[in-house]
Scaffold this motif. Sequence first.
Motif, mmCIF file in Angstrom:
data_model
loop_
_atom_site.group_PDB
_atom_site.id
_atom_site.type_symbol
_atom_site.label_atom_id
_atom_site.label_comp_id
_atom_site.label_asym_id
_atom_site.label_seq_id
_atom_site.Cartn_x
_atom_site.Cartn_y
_atom_site.Cartn_z
ATOM 1 N N LEU A 61 0.827 -1.211 0.000
ATOM 2 C CA LEU A 61 0.000 0.000 0.000
ATOM 3 C C LEU A 61 0.861 1.261 0.000
ATOM 4 O O LEU A 61 0.563 2.225 -0.714
ATOM 5 C CB LEU A 61 -0.932 -0.011 1.208
ATOM 6 N N GLU A 62 1.907 1.255 0.810
ATOM 7 C CA GLU A 62 2.781 2.434 0.885
ATOM 8 C C GLU A 62 3.508 2.660 -0.440
ATOM 9 O O GLU A 62 3.663 3.800 -0.892
ATOM 10 C CB GLU A 62 3.790 2.258 2.015
ATOM 11 N N GLY A 63 3.942 1.551 -1.062
ATOM 12 C CA GLY A 63 4.642 1.671 -2.342
ATOM 13 C C GLY A 63 3.764 2.233 -3.437
ATOM 14 O O GLY A 63 4.185 3.111 -4.203
ATOM 15 N N LEU A 64 2.527 1.758 -3.502
ATOM 16 C CA LEU A 64 1.610 2.259 -4.520
ATOM 17 C C LEU A 64 1.261 3.720 -4.259
ATOM 18 O O LEU A 64 1.119 4.513 -5.194
ATOM 19 C CB LEU A 64 0.332 1.410 -4.543
ATOM 20 N N GLN A 65 1.125 4.084 -2.983
ATOM 21 C CA GLN A 65 0.801 5.472 -2.650
ATOM 22 C C GLN A 65 1.909 6.421 -3.118
ATOM 23 O O GLN A 65 1.647 7.517 -3.609
ATOM 24 C CB GLN A 65 0.598 5.605 -1.141
ATOM 25 N N LYS A 66 3.162 5.966 -2.997
ATOM 26 C CA LYS A 66 4.284 6.794 -3.433
ATOM 27 C C LYS A 66 4.318 6.948 -4.952
ATOM 28 O O LYS A 66 4.802 7.963 -5.472
ATOM 29 C CB LYS A 66 5.605 6.183 -2.949
ATOM 30 N N LEU A 67 3.831 5.922 -5.665
ATOM 31 C CA LEU A 67 3.855 5.968 -7.126
ATOM 32 C C LEU A 67 2.786 6.887 -7.707
ATOM 33 O O LEU A 67 2.940 7.413 -8.804
ATOM 34 C CB LEU A 67 3.669 4.557 -7.696
ATOM 35 N N ILE A 68 1.694 7.072 -6.949
ATOM 36 C CA ILE A 68 0.580 7.880 -7.457
ATOM 37 C C ILE A 68 1.040 9.319 -7.689
ATOM 38 O O ILE A 68 1.603 9.956 -6.806
ATOM 39 C CB ILE A 68 -0.610 7.863 -6.475
ATOM 40 N N GLY A 69 0.802 9.820 -8.874
ATOM 41 C CA GLY A 69 1.189 11.183 -9.221
ATOM 42 C C GLY A 69 2.580 11.283 -9.816
ATOM 43 O O GLY A 69 2.938 12.285 -10.411
ATOM 44 N N ARG A 70 3.397 10.224 -9.630
ATOM 45 C CA ARG A 70 4.757 10.238 -10.178
ATOM 46 C C ARG A 70 4.945 9.162 -11.243
ATOM 47 O O ARG A 70 5.456 9.430 -12.318
ATOM 48 C CB ARG A 70 5.789 10.025 -9.059
ATOM 49 N N GLU A 71 4.523 7.939 -10.909
ATOM 50 C CA GLU A 71 4.651 6.818 -11.841
ATOM 51 C C GLU A 71 3.364 6.004 -11.821
ATOM 52 O O GLU A 71 3.335 4.847 -11.397
ATOM 53 C CB GLU A 71 5.850 5.938 -11.460
ATOM 54 N N LEU A 75 1.637 4.701 -14.187
ATOM 55 C CA LEU A 75 1.604 3.523 -15.041
ATOM 56 C C LEU A 75 2.253 2.328 -14.349
ATOM 57 O O LEU A 75 1.768 1.200 -14.445
ATOM 58 C CB LEU A 75 2.304 3.815 -16.367
ATOM 59 N N ALA A 76 3.340 2.566 -13.601
ATOM 60 C CA ALA A 76 4.002 1.488 -12.868
ATOM 61 C C ALA A 76 3.067 0.911 -11.811
ATOM 62 O O ALA A 76 2.983 -0.306 -11.615
ATOM 63 C CB ALA A 76 5.292 1.993 -12.231
ATOM 64 N N ALA A 77 2.339 1.805 -11.114
ATOM 65 C CA ALA A 77 1.371 1.348 -10.115
ATOM 66 C C ALA A 77 0.266 0.526 -10.775
ATOM 67 O O ALA A 77 -0.157 -0.507 -10.249
ATOM 68 C CB ALA A 77 0.772 2.557 -9.393
ATOM 69 N N ASN A 78 -0.165 0.998 -11.932
ATOM 70 C CA ASN A 78 -1.239 0.297 -12.650
ATOM 71 C C ASN A 78 -0.777 -1.078 -13.130
ATOM 72 O O ASN A 78 -1.532 -2.052 -13.102
ATOM 73 C CB ASN A 78 -1.694 1.154 -13.830
ATOM 74 N N PHE A 84 -7.422 0.390 -11.108
ATOM 75 C CA PHE A 84 -7.808 -0.290 -9.883
ATOM 76 C C PHE A 84 -7.502 0.546 -8.647
ATOM 77 O O PHE A 84 -7.832 0.144 -7.542
ATOM 78 C CB PHE A 84 -7.074 -1.637 -9.769
ATOM 79 N N LEU A 85 -6.819 1.670 -8.833
ATOM 80 C CA LEU A 85 -6.460 2.486 -7.682
ATOM 81 C C LEU A 85 -7.591 3.437 -7.325
ATOM 82 O O LEU A 85 -8.229 4.023 -8.191
ATOM 83 C CB LEU A 85 -5.185 3.291 -7.984
ATOM 84 N N ASN A 86 -7.819 3.594 -6.026
ATOM 85 C CA ASN A 86 -8.954 4.388 -5.572
ATOM 86 C C ASN A 86 -8.548 5.844 -5.393
ATOM 87 O O ASN A 86 -8.287 6.315 -4.300
ATOM 88 C CB ASN A 86 -9.489 3.815 -4.249
#
Length: 404
Positions: free
Chosen positions: A164-174, A176-179, A220-222
Amino acid sequence: MVLWRNDIADFSVIESSSQLVVGNLNVVGKGCWKVASVYGSTDVQERKLLWDSLGRFCSYELPFVIGGDFNCVVSQEEKRGGKKFRLSQGSKDFQSFLINNDLHEVKSMGPRRISSFYGCPRCYELVEDNNHIGGQCVKIRKVVALLNEWGLYISVYQCFKDYLEGLQKLIGREDLAANFYCTVVWMVWKSRCKLIHTGKEDSDNSISANVISYAVQSNFLNFQLENWDTNQLRLSSHWHPPPPRWIKINVDGALKKNYRAGVGGVARDDKGRFLIAFGNTLQQWDAAQTELCAVLFLKNVVKDWMFEAQGLIIEGDNRNIIKFLQKSIKNWKVSRAIEDSLAFLLDFKQVIFSYSSRLGNNLADMCANLSLEGSFLWEDLLDKSIPPSFLHCLKEECDALGRS
């Protein structure tokens, strides 16, 4: 007679006949659904009237549920006893009705069995908890490792908290990687369910290639749409490339009221570079069959050098046709038999059929419509017969990928 509990729902009849009752079902707190109850005639001509009636209510405005006794089947799996199934005209009509209106059968799983086993069906020593599903499963690690070999560089998380923390860090920056990672988790879970219910699951290669194909179409990200950065929005609305050393061929069909039809397609590599484009004129009266003809026509345009690619993705925007072809591939693997019209696919190392939105299939759609005026084959962008509109669309899609 129609009965319902008025304390939890309200039902209004829109149309009724000897074969159907259609109405709007408004469930408190659940929204409105269009519902049809069917008892199909045993006469094939009368059932055509049923398909026409139901077709008028198929739209994207409301979810549509159709249930009842259709007095018609489309495969041997749907009947027991009696004569051996054959694809009659009635079955073909039913099949065309389902495909043309993008309707999907809800499969029955049979009686549920309660199991006291909570381990992963792949790695029995590990309990299938959030930590396992989020990244510890050996299948997730294999798929991510394969995607990283293809140059995507996706992280693997050790526990659900890190996930969860890793995906939160990716939001807004990467984004596509989170997706990508969320799509991996989703597809590995789907494959896990398939393993439990059928004893077989999708290969690492198949999952990885489908992750590439689906990731940019999934969300899939909220988080709110305004947080989805501009590049991701552009990618999700445009064509996206296949895995490294693969080829993707997008196909489409076009159909006029006078039964004049055309099929077309365009092949590109993993860098989005143009390889070949084609269009072919034909006579056809069914839109779904036209889309299928686009795939079948590939045997006339594939080149020997294409067989050297690591794999081939054939992509179209008719979901039912793609699902039909995906099911055909599974049947080929079991029966070791393939129809003559698709035998050319055996020369490829791997073939995957993938669904695309219409926005991701623009060039193939353009080729299909151009073929209505005459057949063509373009193997070089310097070909003077290529219209500027095609070149402009190709450049736009390349620019959307960050490649010009």
